[in-house]
Design a protein around this motif. Structure first.
Motif, PDB file in Angstrom:
ATOM      1  N   ASP A 269      21.880 -51.984  37.350  1.00 51.85           N
ATOM      2  CA  ASP A 269      20.484 -51.612  37.175  1.00 51.85           C
ATOM      3  C   ASP A 269      20.314 -51.158  35.722  1.00 51.85           C
ATOM      4  O   ASP A 269      20.840 -50.109  35.344  1.00 51.85           O
ATOM      5  N   PRO A 270      19.596 -51.951  34.898  1.00 50.71           N
ATOM      6  CA  PRO A 270      19.562 -51.620  33.470  1.00 50.71           C
ATOM      7  C   PRO A 270      18.914 -50.254  33.201  1.00 50.71           C
ATOM      8  O   PRO A 270      19.204 -49.608  32.206  1.00 50.71           O
ATOM      9  N   LYS A 271      18.081 -49.837  34.101  1.00 52.34           N
ATOM     10  CA  LYS A 271      17.378 -48.577  33.884  1.00 52.34           C
ATOM     11  C   LYS A 271      18.316 -47.380  34.062  1.00 52.34           C
ATOM     12  O   LYS A 271      18.397 -46.505  33.214  1.00 52.34           O
ATOM     13  N   SER A 272      19.039 -47.366  35.177  1.00 52.49           N
ATOM     14  CA  SER A 272      19.893 -46.210  35.450  1.00 52.49           C
ATOM     15  C   SER A 272      21.302 -46.398  34.904  1.00 52.49           C
ATOM     16  O   SER A 272      22.053 -45.445  34.750  1.00 52.49           O
ATOM     17  N   GLY A 273      21.669 -47.648  34.604  1.00 52.10           N
ATOM     18  CA  GLY A 273      23.052 -47.914  34.191  1.00 52.10           C
ATOM     19  C   GLY A 273      24.009 -47.890  35.386  1.00 52.10           C
ATOM     20  O   GLY A 273      25.206 -48.061  35.236  1.00 52.10           O
ATOM     21  N   GLY A 274      23.469 -47.672  36.590  1.00 52.80           N
ATOM     22  CA  GLY A 274      24.301 -47.640  37.794  1.00 52.80           C
ATOM     23  C   GLY A 274      24.097 -48.906  38.613  1.00 52.80           C
ATOM     24  O   GLY A 274      23.569 -49.915  38.125  1.00 52.80           O
ATOM     25  N   LEU A 275      24.509 -48.842  39.869  1.00 50.18           N
ATOM     26  CA  LEU A 275      24.404 -49.999  40.752  1.00 50.18           C
ATOM     27  C   LEU A 275      22.959 -50.269  41.141  1.00 50.18           C
ATOM     28  O   LEU A 275      22.219 -49.336  41.480  1.00 50.18           O
ATOM     29  N   ASP A 276      22.598 -51.537  41.128  1.00 50.90           N
ATOM     30  CA  ASP A 276      21.288 -51.935  41.625  1.00 50.90           C
ATOM     31  C   ASP A 276      21.457 -52.198  43.125  1.00 50.90           C
ATOM     32  O   ASP A 276      22.029 -53.213  43.519  1.00 50.90           O
ATOM     33  N   ARG A 277      20.975 -51.291  43.924  1.00 51.75           N
ATOM     34  CA  ARG A 277      21.241 -51.414  45.366  1.00 51.75           C
ATOM     35  C   ARG A 277      20.398 -52.498  46.036  1.00 51.75           C
ATOM     36  O   ARG A 277      20.593 -52.807  47.202  1.00 51.75           O
ATOM     37  N   GLY A 278      19.474 -53.061  45.255  1.00 53.43           N
ATOM     38  CA  GLY A 278      18.699 -54.188  45.773  1.00 53.43           C
ATOM     39  C   GLY A 278      19.382 -55.527  45.477  1.00 53.43           C
ATOM     40  O   GLY A 278      18.954 -56.572  45.955  1.00 53.43           O
ATOM     41  N   HIS A 279      20.430 -55.530  44.663  1.00 54.38           N
ATOM     42  CA  HIS A 279      21.190 -56.742  44.329  1.00 54.38           C
ATOM     43  C   HIS A 279      21.834 -57.260  45.614  1.00 54.38           C
ATOM     44  O   HIS A 279      22.487 -56.498  46.341  1.00 54.38           O
ATOM     45  N   ALA A 280      21.670 -58.564  45.904  1.00 55.52           N
ATOM     46  CA  ALA A 280      22.069 -59.087  47.220  1.00 55.52           C
ATOM     47  C   ALA A 280      23.533 -58.772  47.557  1.00 55.52           C
ATOM     48  O   ALA A 280      23.826 -58.237  48.637  1.00 55.52           O
ATOM     49  N   ALA A 281      24.461 -59.089  46.643  1.00 57.35           N
ATOM     50  CA  ALA A 281      25.884 -58.886  46.965  1.00 57.35           C
ATOM     51  C   ALA A 281      26.215 -57.399  47.066  1.00 57.35           C
ATOM     52  O   ALA A 281      26.998 -56.985  47.941  1.00 57.35           O
ATOM     53  N   VAL A 282      25.618 -56.603  46.214  1.00 55.71           N
ATOM     54  CA  VAL A 282      25.897 -55.158  46.252  1.00 55.71           C
ATOM     55  C   VAL A 282      25.428 -54.591  47.590  1.00 55.71           C
ATOM     56  O   VAL A 282      26.162 -53.854  48.265  1.00 55.71           O
ATOM     57  N   ALA A 283      24.223 -54.954  47.987  1.00 53.33           N
ATOM     58  CA  ALA A 283      23.678 -54.430  49.243  1.00 53.33           C
ATOM     59  C   ALA A 283      24.541 -54.874  50.426  1.00 53.33           C
ATOM     60  O   ALA A 283      24.914 -54.070  51.292  1.00 53.33           O
ATOM     61  N   ALA A 284      24.901 -56.165  50.439  1.00 50.27           N
ATOM     62  CA  ALA A 284      25.715 -56.673  51.553  1.00 50.27           C
ATOM     63  C   ALA A 284      27.072 -55.972  51.579  1.00 50.27           C
ATOM     64  O   ALA A 284      27.575 -55.595  52.646  1.00 50.27           O
ATOM     65  N   ASP A 285      27.669 -55.773  50.416  1.00 49.69           N
ATOM     66  CA  ASP A 285      29.018 -55.204  50.362  1.00 49.69           C
ATOM     67  C   ASP A 285      29.019 -53.705  50.687  1.00 49.69           C
ATOM     68  O   ASP A 285      29.973 -53.199  51.285  1.00 49.69           O
ATOM     69  N   LEU A 286      27.957 -53.017  50.312  1.00 45.90           N
ATOM     70  CA  LEU A 286      27.887 -51.588  50.664  1.00 45.90           C
ATOM     71  C   LEU A 286      27.788 -51.442  52.180  1.00 45.90           C
ATOM     72  O   LEU A 286      28.356 -50.526  52.774  1.00 45.90           O
ATOM     73  N   ALA A 287      27.083 -52.400  52.804  1.00 46.01           N
ATOM     74  CA  ALA A 287      26.920 -52.333  54.250  1.00 46.01           C
ATOM     75  C   ALA A 287      28.207 -52.745  54.969  1.00 46.01           C
ATOM     76  O   ALA A 287      28.454 -52.326  56.097  1.00 46.01           O
ATOM     77  N   ASN A 288      29.018 -53.562  54.316  1.00 45.70           N
ATOM     78  CA  ASN A 288      30.200 -54.120  54.972  1.00 45.70           C
ATOM     79  C   ASN A 288      31.365 -54.202  53.977  1.00 45.70           C
ATOM     80  O   ASN A 288      31.799 -55.291  53.603  1.00 45.70           O
ATOM     81  N   PRO A 289      31.869 -53.051  53.551  1.00 49.38           N
ATOM     82  CA  PRO A 289      32.805 -53.041  52.409  1.00 49.38           C
ATOM     83  C   PRO A 289      34.143 -53.729  52.678  1.00 49.38           C
ATOM     84  O   PRO A 289      34.821 -54.123  51.750  1.00 49.38           O
ATOM     85  N   ARG A 290      34.521 -53.907  53.948  1.00 46.56           N
ATOM     86  CA  ARG A 290      35.821 -54.542  54.208  1.00 46.56           C
ATOM     87  C   ARG A 290      35.760 -56.061  54.098  1.00 46.56           C
ATOM     88  O   ARG A 290      36.789 -56.726  54.107  1.00 46.56           O
ATOM     89  N   ALA A 291      34.542 -56.606  54.072  1.00 43.94           N
ATOM     90  CA  ALA A 291      34.404 -58.073  53.944  1.00 43.94           C
ATOM     91  C   ALA A 291      33.463 -58.379  52.779  1.00 43.94           C
ATOM     92  O   ALA A 291      32.351 -58.850  52.964  1.00 43.94           O
ATOM     93  N   PRO A 292      33.943 -58.127  51.566  1.00 43.57           N
ATOM     94  CA  PRO A 292      33.044 -58.225  50.406  1.00 43.57           C
ATOM     95  C   PRO A 292      32.672 -59.660  50.028  1.00 43.57           C
ATOM     96  O   PRO A 292      33.352 -60.613  50.421  1.00 43.57           O
ATOM     97  N   GLN A 293      31.593 -59.778  49.254  1.00 45.60           N
ATOM     98  CA  GLN A 293      31.151 -61.079  48.730  1.00 45.60           C
ATOM     99  C   GLN A 293      31.031 -61.049  47.212  1.00 45.60           C
ATOM    100  O   GLN A 293      31.150 -62.061  46.547  1.00 45.60           O
ATOM    101  N   GLY A 294      30.735 -59.875  46.663  1.00 41.08           N
ATOM    102  CA  GLY A 294      30.498 -59.765  45.219  1.00 41.08           C
ATOM    103  C   GLY A 294      31.715 -59.192  44.502  1.00 41.08           C
ATOM    104  O   GLY A 294      32.646 -58.671  45.128  1.00 41.08           O
ATOM    105  N   ALA A 295      31.669 -59.273  43.169  1.00 42.15           N
ATOM    106  CA  ALA A 295      32.831 -58.874  42.365  1.00 42.15           C
ATOM    107  C   ALA A 295      33.169 -57.394  42.551  1.00 42.15           C
ATOM    108  O   ALA A 295      34.336 -57.041  42.770  1.00 42.15           O
ATOM    109  N   VAL A 296      32.167 -56.546  42.493  1.00 40.12           N
ATOM    110  CA  VAL A 296      32.446 -55.112  42.595  1.00 40.12           C
ATOM    111  C   VAL A 296      33.024 -54.798  43.972  1.00 40.12           C
ATOM    112  O   VAL A 296      34.017 -54.074  44.102  1.00 40.12           O
TER     113      VAL A 296
END
Ligand code: CS2
Length: 491
Positions: free
Chosen positions: A134-161
């Motif tokens: 998130d360019p504004k906060s410098g932190g994670l953009d929780r609306g980013h598709a892979a970030v949101a999916a991975d936060l919800a299901n961290p053991r089966a990730p899709q994105g790099a982080v």
């Protein structure tokens, strides 16, 4: 009958192939094997393996598309690199990539590779938009598709982080040492940024893991540079002519290459110095220089050039007016920098323009134009803010932003439409839909959430400077706007 490149191919004497035993551990897992990785880090690794060996083969991973894997794997991971200079072309076969896994096809194999004892470095070229920053906060953009999916299901990730955090969790659980995370994308302080994202992500699930990462994982920052146009049919045809073998994974690039890295590797590293990599304590000055002078000018010339009808960067450089604006942009960008150790910024600028002129490189303005919302902040808006604070003129940035705003209207001057290829394209299209007036287009786009820094948007004269330029681009043409701008900066 021509045969396809593989480990048994006979190469002509003029073509260098891997001069080392490729049967050795994959110390590196690379996320995002694309043309740039194949023309840059993989080549430094190929040089390091040839010079000093070590367990440093690269296990490639594609997080999305299967194209690269389908090209490389049937060739035993081998591919030809064409280096095109003004005086000719050279071919070399690179052997440092073992194979490429496609994450959506084989997610468990990717996790196994990341968590393997032999893995000591995880490197990334996933483009700016891959991080969920998130360019504004410098932190994670929780609306980013892979970030949101991975936060919800961290053991089966899709994105790099998500993959990095889950791999580190597994390693910690297995009592294995952690790896070094090496970001090779064009973001300022890329290592520090990625560290922040990884820790924030880990914190969400497991604060013990976050603390472990803080203490045990190094994230050196890097500056990477090599102009790498997308491969075309001509790449493959030239490779066939030079080597006699068919290569469906060939890439082409320019002779220039640069890699500046912070030397903080907790589990060792290849001797990348063999390929000319330079290790420094602080990469930030080099990164800012490259992002603002090379990439900033690139973005400006891509938007203005594309709309003005220039397909390639080399054509832009033949347009005397636009070439003058490239020089003006780089000179202004240089004024926003603090001294860069060992570098004369005038000579750096001259060298950049010579690279842009390289007649043998067909680098499409449309390729550079993609993902503008992800690129403008560090390339154009950050230096514009520094210029504002230092009391320097903002014209170069106002022109670049106006050119981007003209480009995102998605229609050429002769009325053909084109796709923006930007993760925020739907939002942009909704904002500018049906708008004809430069003033309201600028007002609407300046209000795009999180994109333009507040101080810049509020700076006296900024929006008028952008509007005046966009007005000329719309009422007359991009060509007239370029000519007028060049005239003003010559005056
Ligand atoms: C370009 C870069 O596509 C782009 O946005 O500005 O890929 C540029 O060619 C590289 O950073 C050069 O190292």
């Amino acid at each position: 009958m021509t045969s396809r490149l593989n480990a048994g191919s006979q190469l002509p004497d003029t073509v260098q192939g891997p001069r080392y035993d490729r049967n050795r551990p994959s110390g590196i897992v690379h996320l995002g094997v694309g043309a740039f990785h194949k023309a840059h880090q993989a080549v430094y690794t190929d040089d390091a393996l040839a010079q000093s060996g070590g367990g440093w083969m690269i296990q490639g991973v594609s997080l999305r598309s299967a194209d690269v894997a389908d090209g490389l794997n049937p060739q035993d991971g081998l591919y030809t690199l064409l280096t095109r200079g003004p005086d000719g072309v050279a071919a070399r076969v690179v052997g440092s990539i073992r194979e490429v896994l496609v994450a959506p096809r084989a997610p468990l194999a990717v996790l196994d590779a990341l968590a393997a004892p032999e893995t000591r470095i995880v490197s990334l070229t996933i483009t700016e938009k891959g991080y969920g920053l998130d360019p504004k906060s410098g932190g994670l953009d929780r609306g980013h598709a892979a970030v949101a999916a991975d936060l919800a299901n961290p053991r089966a990730p899709q994105g790099a982080v998500g993959y990095i955090v889950e791999a580190l969790r597994r390693r910690r659980e297995a009592g294995l040492p952690s790896f070094t995370v090496l970001c090779c994308d064009n973001l300022p302080s890329n290592g520090r940024v990625l560290r922040r994202l990884v820790i924030e992500f880990a914190e969400a699930a497991d604060s013990g893991l976050a603390a472990f990462i803080r203490e045990n994982v190094a994230f050196p920052s890097t500056m990477v540079d090599r102009i790498t146009p997308a491969s075309t049919d001509k790449t493959a045809a030239d490779v066939l002519a030079l080597t006699g073998v068919e290569d469906r994974a060939a890439v082409e690039t320019e002779p220039f290459t640069q890699w500046i890295i912070e030397d903080e590797f907790t589990a060792g590293r290849p001797e990348w110095e063999a390929g000319g990599a330079v290790f420094v304590k602080d990469v930030a000055p080099y990164e800012k220089m490259k992002l603002r002078m090379l990439n900033g000018a690139h973005s400006m010339l891509a938007y203005a050039g594309y709309v003005a009808g220039h397909a390639y960067v080399r054509d832009v450089m033949k347009d005397a007016d636009l070439a003058a604006l490239v020089k003006r942009h780089q000179t202004e960008a240089a004024r926003t920098l603090d001294p860069v150790p060992g570098i004369d910024l005038d000579s750096y600028g001259n060298e950049l323009r010579a690279r842009f002129k390289n007649p043998a490189i067909a680098h499409m303005t449309y390729q550079i134009a993609m993902d503008g919302t992800q690129k403008l902040p560090q390339r154009i808006l950050e230096p514009a803010l520094v210029a504002l604070r230092r009391g320097l003129p903002l014209d170069a940035y106002a022109f670049a932003v106006a050119a981007w705003m003209r480009y995102v209207l998605g229609m050429s001057e002769t009325g053909e439409t084109y796709t923006l290829r930007d993760p925020r394209e739907a939002e942009i299209a909704a904002l500018v839909e049906g708008q004809r007036d430069a003033g309201s287009i600028v007002d609407r786009l300046l209000a795009l959430p999180g994109l333009f820094p507040v101080d810049l948007a509020a700076a006296p004269g900024w929006d008028t400077a952008v509007k005046r330029r966009l007005e000329t681009m719309l009422a007359k043409s991009m060509r007239s706007a370029i000519a007028e701008e060049a005239e003003r900066c010559r005056a």
